[in-house]
Design a protein around this motif. Structure first.
Motif, mmCIF file in Angstrom:
data_model
loop_
_atom_site.group_PDB
_atom_site.id
_atom_site.type_symbol
_atom_site.label_atom_id
_atom_site.label_comp_id
_atom_site.label_asym_id
_atom_site.label_seq_id
_atom_site.Cartn_x
_atom_site.Cartn_y
_atom_site.Cartn_z
ATOM 1 N N ALA A 57 0.803 -1.222 0.000
ATOM 2 C CA ALA A 57 0.000 0.000 0.000
ATOM 3 C C ALA A 57 0.836 1.273 0.000
ATOM 4 N N THR A 58 1.962 1.260 -0.704
ATOM 5 C CA THR A 58 2.770 2.464 -0.837
ATOM 6 C C THR A 58 2.861 2.853 -2.296
ATOM 7 N N SER A 59 3.181 4.104 -2.522
ATOM 8 C CA SER A 59 3.407 4.589 -3.882
ATOM 9 C C SER A 59 4.911 4.665 -4.108
ATOM 10 N N TRP A 60 5.301 4.894 -5.343
ATOM 11 C CA TRP A 60 6.722 5.031 -5.648
ATOM 12 C C TRP A 60 7.330 6.139 -4.820
ATOM 13 N N GLY A 61 6.599 7.242 -4.655
ATOM 14 C CA GLY A 61 7.114 8.380 -3.917
ATOM 15 C C GLY A 61 7.389 8.087 -2.464
ATOM 16 N N GLN A 62 6.707 7.108 -1.914
ATOM 17 C CA GLN A 62 6.909 6.769 -0.508
ATOM 18 C C GLN A 62 8.127 5.881 -0.290
ATOM 19 N N THR A 63 8.773 5.481 -1.366
ATOM 20 C CA THR A 63 9.948 4.622 -1.228
ATOM 21 C C THR A 63 11.234 5.428 -1.136
ATOM 22 N N VAL A 64 11.139 6.745 -1.287
ATOM 23 C CA VAL A 64 12.313 7.620 -1.210
ATOM 24 C C VAL A 64 12.000 8.806 -0.306
ATOM 25 N N ALA A 65 13.038 9.500 0.107
ATOM 26 C CA ALA A 65 12.874 10.697 0.935
ATOM 27 C C ALA A 65 13.530 11.879 0.242
ATOM 28 N N LEU A 66 12.949 13.037 0.412
ATOM 29 C CA LEU A 66 13.563 14.255 -0.090
ATOM 30 C C LEU A 66 14.791 14.571 0.748
ATOM 31 N N SER A 67 15.686 15.352 0.191
ATOM 32 C CA SER A 67 16.835 15.783 0.979
ATOM 33 C C SER A 67 16.336 16.615 2.158
ATOM 34 N N ALA A 68 17.117 16.686 3.207
ATOM 35 C CA ALA A 68 16.728 17.446 4.399
ATOM 36 C C ALA A 68 16.468 18.907 4.044
ATOM 37 N N GLU A 69 17.262 19.440 3.143
ATOM 38 C CA GLU A 69 17.106 20.841 2.739
ATOM 39 C C GLU A 69 15.775 21.068 2.017
ATOM 40 N N VAL A 70 15.468 20.199 1.067
ATOM 41 C CA VAL A 70 14.213 20.333 0.320
ATOM 42 C C VAL A 70 13.019 20.099 1.245
ATOM 43 N N GLN A 71 13.096 19.082 2.102
ATOM 44 C CA GLN A 71 12.003 18.814 3.034
ATOM 45 C C GLN A 71 11.783 20.003 3.968
ATOM 46 N N HIS A 72 12.857 20.629 4.415
ATOM 47 C CA HIS A 72 12.748 21.809 5.278
ATOM 48 C C HIS A 72 12.035 22.948 4.547
ATOM 49 N N GLU A 73 12.394 23.159 3.278
ATOM 50 C CA GLU A 73 11.763 24.206 2.478
ATOM 51 C C GLU A 73 10.266 23.920 2.283
ATOM 52 N N VAL A 74 9.937 22.669 2.022
ATOM 53 C CA VAL A 74 8.529 22.278 1.879
ATOM 54 C C VAL A 74 7.783 22.547 3.183
ATOM 55 N N ASP A 75 8.350 22.126 4.299
ATOM 56 C CA ASP A 75 7.711 22.325 5.599
ATOM 57 C C ASP A 75 7.523 23.796 5.906
ATOM 58 N N LEU A 76 8.527 24.606 5.625
ATOM 59 C CA LEU A 76 8.461 26.040 5.892
ATOM 60 C C LEU A 76 7.378 26.707 5.045
ATOM 61 N N THR A 77 7.365 26.387 3.760
ATOM 62 C CA THR A 77 6.357 26.950 2.861
ATOM 63 C C THR A 77 4.961 26.518 3.286
ATOM 64 N N LEU A 78 4.809 25.261 3.651
ATOM 65 C CA LEU A 78 3.516 24.756 4.096
ATOM 66 C C LEU A 78 3.059 25.474 5.365
ATOM 67 N N GLN A 79 3.950 25.687 6.305
ATOM 68 C CA GLN A 79 3.606 26.402 7.537
ATOM 69 C C GLN A 79 3.167 27.831 7.239
ATOM 70 N N GLN A 80 3.832 28.495 6.298
ATOM 71 C CA GLN A 80 3.468 29.864 5.943
ATOM 72 C C GLN A 80 2.069 29.924 5.340
ATOM 73 N N VAL A 81 1.781 29.004 4.442
ATOM 74 C CA VAL A 81 0.454 28.984 3.811
ATOM 75 C C VAL A 81 -0.610 28.601 4.836
ATOM 76 N N GLN A 82 -0.313 27.645 5.706
ATOM 77 C CA GLN A 82 -1.265 27.272 6.750
ATOM 78 C C GLN A 82 -1.567 28.450 7.665
ATOM 79 N N ALA A 83 -0.565 29.266 7.954
ATOM 80 C CA ALA A 83 -0.781 30.457 8.780
ATOM 81 C C ALA A 83 -1.706 31.443 8.065
ATOM 82 N N GLN A 84 -1.519 31.604 6.759
ATOM 83 C CA GLN A 84 -2.393 32.483 5.984
ATOM 84 C C GLN A 84 -3.830 31.965 5.983
ATOM 85 N N VAL A 85 -3.978 30.661 5.809
ATOM 86 C CA VAL A 85 -5.311 30.051 5.821
ATOM 87 C C VAL A 85 -5.969 30.270 7.187
#
Length: 152
Positions: A57-85
Motif C-alpha cells: 500500500a505504498t506509492s513510488w514516492g513513498q519509497t524515497v525521501a527528499l533531501s533534508a534541505e528540500v524537506q525543510h523548504e517544503v515544511d516552511l512553505t507549508l507552515q506559511q500557507v497554513q498560517a495564511q489560511v
C-alpha cells in the motif's frame, strides 16, 4: 460563491499544491519519468520487479525521501500557507462555507483535507492530470485512498 469563499479555497488549495509538488518530487526521485509519453499505460519488466519489492500500500514516492534541505523548504512553505489560511479563516469564519461544513460535521483536519482533495478537480481540471500522474494511471483522474494517505 462569494469572493471571500473563493479566496479561502485558493489559499486552502495552495496547501494542497505544496503537498502535491512534494509528492511529485518524491516520485521523480524514485525514478518515475514525467517525460515518458506512455507513462501509466504500460508496465516494464524493471517496474514489475520494483512493484514486488515495494512495501504494501505504498506509492513510488513513498519509497524515497527528499533531501533534508528540500524537506525543510517544503515544511516552511507549508507552515506559511497554513498560517495564511488560519488567519483568513479567523477573520471571515462566519462567511466561509467550508468552515461551516467542517463545524457542522465536526470534521478533523484530515477529513477537511480529503474534501479539498476531492473538490480540487471540480475547480481546476489540471488536478485531474496531476492525480493521474501520481497514481501512475492517466485514466485515474480522481483521488484514491492511497493518494490521500500519501499526501496527508
Amino acid at each position: 460563491m462569494s469572493n471571500v469563499n473563493i479566496r479561502y479555497l485558493q489559499l486552502a488549495l495552495a496547501q494542497l499544491d505544496i503537498l502535491l509538488r512534494r509528492e511529485i518530487w518524491r516520485w521523480q526521485l524514485a525514478g518515475q519519468n514525467p517525460d515518458d509519453a506512455l507513462r501509466g499505460q504500460y508496465i516494464s519488466e524493471e517496474e514489475v520487479l520494483g512493484l514486488l519489492e515495494r512495501p504494501l500500500a505504498t506509492s513510488w514516492g513513498q519509497t524515497v525521501a527528499l533531501s533534508a534541505e528540500v524537506q525543510h523548504e517544503v515544511d516552511l512553505t507549508l507552515q506559511q500557507v497554513q498560517a495564511q489560511v488560519g488567519q483568513f479563516s479567523d477573520q471571515h469564519h462566519d462567511q466561509l462555507r467550508l468552515c461551516q461544513l467542517v463545524q457542522e460535521f465536526d470534521l478533523s483536519p484530515f477529513e477537511q483535507n480529503i474534501i479539498l482533495l476531492a473538490l480540487a478537480p471540480a475547480l481546476d481540471l489540471g488536478y485531474e492530470r496531476i492525480y493521474g500522474y501520481l497514481q501512475d494511471d492517466v485514466t485515474r483522474r480522481y483521488p484514491t485512498l492511497n493518494l490521500a494517505l500519501s499526501l496527508f
